[in-house]
Scaffold this motif. Structure first.
Motif, PDB file in Angstrom:
ATOM      1  N   LEU A 385     -18.730  -7.205 -24.375  1.00  0.00           N
ATOM      2  CA  LEU A 385     -20.327  -8.431 -24.009  1.00  0.00           C
ATOM      3  C   LEU A 385     -21.040  -7.961 -25.603  1.00  0.00           C
ATOM      4  CD1 LEU A 385     -19.474  -6.608 -21.078  1.00  0.00           C
ATOM      5  CD2 LEU A 385     -21.981  -6.372 -20.899  1.00  0.00           C
ATOM      6  N   ALA A 389     -20.866 -12.563 -26.918  1.00  0.00           N
ATOM      7  CA  ALA A 389     -22.638 -13.307 -27.096  1.00  0.00           C
ATOM      8  C   ALA A 389     -22.126 -13.884 -28.724  1.00  0.00           C
ATOM      9  CB  ALA A 389     -23.169 -12.813 -26.222  1.00  0.00           C
ATOM     10  N   GLU A 398     -29.591  -9.818 -31.226  1.00  0.00           N
ATOM     11  CA  GLU A 398     -29.736 -10.596 -29.953  1.00  0.00           C
ATOM     12  C   GLU A 398     -28.874 -10.383 -28.941  1.00  0.00           C
ATOM     13  OE1 GLU A 398     -31.470 -14.584 -32.313  1.00  0.00           O
ATOM     14  OE2 GLU A 398     -29.812 -14.244 -31.729  1.00  0.00           O
ATOM     15  N   THR A 402     -30.552  -9.076 -25.046  1.00  0.00           N
ATOM     16  CA  THR A 402     -29.930 -10.530 -23.633  1.00  0.00           C
ATOM     17  C   THR A 402     -28.847  -9.278 -23.370  1.00  0.00           C
ATOM     18  OG1 THR A 402     -29.716 -12.264 -25.472  1.00  0.00           O
ATOM     19  CG2 THR A 402     -28.664 -11.981 -23.233  1.00  0.00           C
ATOM     20  N   ILE A 403     -28.213  -8.613 -24.024  1.00  0.00           N
ATOM     21  CA  ILE A 403     -27.721  -7.763 -22.400  1.00  0.00           C
ATOM     22  C   ILE A 403     -28.385  -6.820 -21.982  1.00  0.00           C
ATOM     23  CG2 ILE A 403     -26.519  -6.118 -21.887  1.00  0.00           C
ATOM     24  CD1 ILE A 403     -24.381  -7.687 -24.253  1.00  0.00           C
ATOM     25  N   THR A 405     -32.136  -7.852 -21.429  1.00  0.00           N
ATOM     26  CA  THR A 405     -32.548  -8.054 -20.809  1.00  0.00           C
ATOM     27  C   THR A 405     -32.239  -7.971 -19.328  1.00  0.00           C
ATOM     28  OG1 THR A 405     -33.800  -9.182 -22.299  1.00  0.00           O
ATOM     29  CG2 THR A 405     -34.097 -10.124 -20.183  1.00  0.00           C
ATOM     30  N   GLY A 406     -30.825  -8.569 -19.671  1.00  0.00           N
ATOM     31  CA  GLY A 406     -30.497  -8.965 -18.226  1.00  0.00           C
ATOM     32  C   GLY A 406     -30.157  -7.349 -17.310  1.00  0.00           C
ATOM     33  N   GLN A 409     -32.779  -7.385 -15.575  1.00  0.00           N
ATOM     34  CA  GLN A 409     -33.420  -8.967 -13.810  1.00  0.00           C
ATOM     35  C   GLN A 409     -33.431  -8.564 -12.872  1.00  0.00           C
ATOM     36  OE1 GLN A 409     -34.340 -11.562 -16.070  1.00  0.00           O
ATOM     37  NE2 GLN A 409     -34.605 -12.085 -13.678  1.00  0.00           N
TER      38      GLN A 409
ATOM     39  N   VAL B  91     -15.667 -11.897 -20.085  1.00  0.00           N
ATOM     40  CA  VAL B  91     -15.993 -11.028 -19.413  1.00  0.00           C
ATOM     41  C   VAL B  91     -18.111 -10.982 -19.051  1.00  0.00           C
ATOM     42  CG1 VAL B  91     -15.932  -9.101 -21.266  1.00  0.00           C
ATOM     43  CG2 VAL B  91     -17.625 -10.286 -21.937  1.00  0.00           C
ATOM     44  N   PRO B  94     -24.259  -9.169 -16.654  1.00  0.00           N
ATOM     45  CA  PRO B  94     -24.884  -9.386 -15.848  1.00  0.00           C
ATOM     46  C   PRO B  94     -26.224  -9.428 -15.862  1.00  0.00           C
ATOM     47  CG  PRO B  94     -23.216  -7.544 -15.210  1.00  0.00           C
ATOM     48  CD  PRO B  94     -23.822  -7.870 -16.750  1.00  0.00           C
ATOM     49  N   GLY B  95     -26.957 -10.675 -15.408  1.00  0.00           N
ATOM     50  CA  GLY B  95     -28.833 -10.545 -15.217  1.00  0.00           C
ATOM     51  C   GLY B  95     -29.212 -12.084 -16.324  1.00  0.00           C
ATOM     52  N   VAL B  96     -28.164 -12.708 -17.173  1.00  0.00           N
ATOM     53  CA  VAL B  96     -28.268 -13.719 -17.726  1.00  0.00           C
ATOM     54  C   VAL B  96     -27.958 -14.821 -17.181  1.00  0.00           C
ATOM     55  CG1 VAL B  96     -27.935 -14.246 -20.062  1.00  0.00           C
ATOM     56  CG2 VAL B  96     -27.509 -11.890 -19.743  1.00  0.00           C
ATOM     57  N   PHE B 101     -28.402 -18.485 -21.704  1.00  0.00           N
ATOM     58  CA  PHE B 101     -27.300 -17.927 -22.670  1.00  0.00           C
ATOM     59  C   PHE B 101     -26.981 -19.030 -23.715  1.00  0.00           C
ATOM     60  CE2 PHE B 101     -22.615 -17.273 -23.721  1.00  0.00           C
ATOM     61  CZ  PHE B 101     -22.962 -15.761 -24.046  1.00  0.00           C
TER      62      PHE B 101
END
Lengths: 436, 270
Positions: A385, A389, A398, A402-403, A405-406, A409, B91, B94-96, B101
């Protein structure tokens, strides 16, 4: 400002506080009984399941002193949940003393009681006495509950009368500085058909303060009432946090309870939701973020005592550095609690090589017509992942922010209070660092 | 002079096992190249090595973009100098949300000097651009609010990759089987999308088994990879030949590469 801290939790200090407080005789008696329990009990031993993973041998009560009549530091705590929100009421406690209370007059007129529990007691003794006579977690439960029942000074009350819908949040902010103790008793009562949103926030004065919080949060949601409550624990990273939090949700009432634990040196929290009447429902959203050497332990119990109730607990934790999360969950279903719908889950994201997460879900089911599911996962950030990104221009840091925070989420999506959602997302994103 | 992506004598190993054994490939801005070859020949490895995947060790050779050595760059630095790789297997994050993004990605790629924490492209400006691009690609607006690749069908993932290509507007893009997992209509849509994004505005390397993607994007050059090397290069006709007749002629012509390919394909399956 210099603060004189009087010597700690001695018998002399206890009696002096009792004499100064001018409380009703029954309350003085129950404080004395609790004090005797406190003297009789030992600190919890590590051989029992509840404390086997949480080491408090370096905790010394003598290092902390409740403020008696001394001055409190003049701080203007901001809180993460106040900014840009129109509040129905706000309360501030500093070092275990209530320092400011405001309630919009419109709510006063409609019978809402909000503020300092000790002060409100004098005018509403008959109403409030039962809750203090029979706290949801008895003083005899352990030495912390005895200490709290004997010595609480920060009494906080939210009382919403029958049918009153408070459509703006009520905010309770507690602050502890270095060396101070906040021993608190918070009581939230929603009478039949009432509705309210309560934001409880705890923060340190500097962020590193070594304080003590020992408290109880008692929540009663009467039939058909709807409560949304948030606990944001953001104490300074030297603070010890011991809390018993219990909610009783009655017939057709609902509770949405959001927990965010980010502060403290060590936290040990028992969170208990009792589904006490037919059709009661509860949703718990737990966000845990640890770093440094922090230790955060949550023991949750979703106790189904009545038929056709729903409980839905989701806890997500992320750990950095050498920190540790202990999560132990239990769904308990009584024999008569048929048609129970229970769910519990804890997922942890391990961000450092030296972190540890213990996740222990459990079921205790005595009814035969129920649907209960539980589960837990602990894992690291998937390198694939991060690479994905980064291929799109994100730096490593970053990408990880981001991961992470996701990851949270899924919980934020369940929180229906936008300002809380935004504040938590921001607070977590700020804490995520790059790691090897 | 046109920007050039230049790969010279590239040797790449994964976990100590050699995959690429001396790949030479030059792509100029505006050119479309097709890269074909049987399974396990090293096509995806080339794409991932160009982006700097940490598990792909370059033991020999160079990759230059406009004379600048990119092998010392991190994957995000490579994205910021204008390289793009459309993943064969994207991939899920999740959650983004896709929109969040892409806003971050687009900001970083367009402002290569941006430091962490600095402002992103204004939300309003970004949303308008994203909406326009999604309309061009005939994508539902709902797509932007979904989490990145989370629960996407195979076809949706590939379209999400194309959307990212459209937003990031790289100098060079490698599309790794962006047509696989799509039905005939979806392949046609994907092909048109790539053509519309403007293959003349970038250098394109299309890794594919099929000729459909190449129909709308006729390659200027076709390369065949076998056993970790490009064994033959030609025009669009070579792609047609391989599509029609398969790799038998190639395998017979390069028995040593074929033997290596069989070992690699076997290991990939294992």
């Amino acid at each position: 400002m210099d603060v004189t801290i009087q010597s700690g939790f001695s018998a002399a200090a206890f009696e002096a506080a009792l004499a100064a407080a001018q409380e009703p005789g029954w309350l003085r008696d129950s404080r004395r009984a609790a004090w005797r329990s406190f003297l009789d009990l030992a600190w919890p031993a590590r051989d029992g399941e509840e404390w086997s993973r949480t080491d408090i041998r370096t905790f010394k009560l003598d290092q902390f002193a409740p403020l008696l009549d001394g001055p409190v530091p003049s701080v203007e705590p901001a809180g993460l949940l106040r900014a840009g929100v129109d509040l129905a009421g706000r309360l501030t406690a500093v070092n275990g003393r209530i320092t400011a209370v405001e309630l919009e007059p419109a709510w006063q007129q409609r019978g809402v009681l909000f503020g300092n529990l000790s002060e409100l007691l004098s005018d509403h003794e008959a109403l409030l006495r039962p809750y203090l006579d029979q706290p949801l977690v008895p003083p005899s439960y352990d030495r912390f509950s005895a200490l709290r029942a004997a010595c609480w000074t920060a009494g906080q009350l939210v009382y919403v009368p029958r049918g009153v819908v408070v459509d703006q949040p009520l905010h309770l902010l507690s602050v502890i500085g270095d060396g101070a103790a906040d021993v608190s008793q918070t009581l939230v009562v929603l009478e039949e058909g009432a509705e309210a949103t309560v934001l409880c926030e705890m923060e340190g004065i500097t962020g590193t303060d070594a304080g003590l919080h020992c408290g109880a949060l008692d929540i009663i949601v009467r039939p058909g009432a709807h409560l949304r409550i948030v606990n944001l624990q953001n104490w300074g990273q030297g603070t010890w946090h011991f809390a018993h939090q219990k909610a009783v949700v009655q017939r057709d009432a609902s509770l949405q309870w959001t927990i965010a634990a980010m502060g403290s040196r060590l936290s040990k929290v028992n969170q208990h939701v009792e589904l006490a009447g037919i059709g009661a429902s509860s949703q718990v959203n737990g966000v845990l973020f640890t770093e440094g050497k922090q230790h955060i332990a949550y023991h949750t119990l979703q106790h189904h005592r009545a038929p056709s109730c729903r409980s839905d607990f989701l806890y997500k934790g992320a750990l950095q550095d050498k920190s540790r999360i202990v999560w132990r969950g239990m769904i308990k279903v009584d024999p008569k609690a048929q048609q129970t719908d229970g769910y519990q889950r804890n997922d942890n994201l391990l961000l450092g090589a030296q972190v540890r997460a213990d996740s222990i879900p459990g079921l205790e089911i005595e009814a035969d017509d129920v649907r209960c599911t539980h589960g837990s996962t602990s894992g690291r950030v998937d390198d694939e992942l991060v690479f994905y990104a980064r291929c799109r221009g994100f730096t490593r840091k970053e990408a990880i922010q981001t991961i992470v925070t996701g990851f949270f989420q899924q919980i934020f999506d369940r929180i229906t209070i936008e300002s809380v959602r935004d504040a938590l997302a921001l607070a977590i994103a700020r804490r995520v660092r790059e790691y090897a | 002079m046109k920007p050039t992506l230049s790969i010279r004598n590239l040797h790449v190993a994964v976990g100590g096992t050699p995959i690429l054994r001396g790949v030479d490939l030059t792509i100029r801005y505006g050119e479309t190249h097709a890269l074909m070859g049987p399974n396990g020949s090293g096509k995806s490895t080339l794409g991932l090595a160009v982006m700097g995947h940490p598990n792909y060790e370059v033991s020999e050779g160079t990759i230059d973009l406009d004379g600048q050595n990119i092998l010392e760059m991190t994957p995000d630095e490579r994205a910021r100098v204008g390289l793009f790789y459309a993943f064969q297997r994207p991939v899920a994050i999740p959650g983004v949300k896709m929109a969040d993004f892409l806003r971050h990605a687009t900001t970083n790629v367009r402002n290569p000097q941006r430091q962490e924490g600095e402002e992103l492209i204004p939300m309003r400006v970004f949303r308008e651009e994203l909406r326009t691009k999604m309309e061009q690609l005939k994508m539902d607006a709902q797509f932007a609010r979904r989490y990145v690749n989370d629960g996407f069908s195979g076809g949706e993932m590939k379209r999400a990759e194309i959307l990212q290509l459209a937003m990031l507007q790289p100098k060079f893009a490698i599309l790794d089987e962006t047509d696989s997992g799509l039905d005939a209509d979806a392949v046609r849509l994907a092909s048109q999308s790539i053509a519309e994004i403007g293959r003349e505005k970038m250098g394109l390397l299309i890794i594919t088994h099929h000729d459909k993607l190449l129909e709308h994007n006729p390659p200027d050059f076709t390369h065949v990879m076998l056993g970790g090397r490009i064994v033959e290069s030609g025009s669009a006709e070579l792609a047609e030949e391989l599509h029609r007749y398969g790799y038998e002629r190639i395998r017979r012509a390069y028995p040593e590469a074929d033997a290596q390919n069989r070992v690699m394909a076997h290991e990939e399956v294992a």
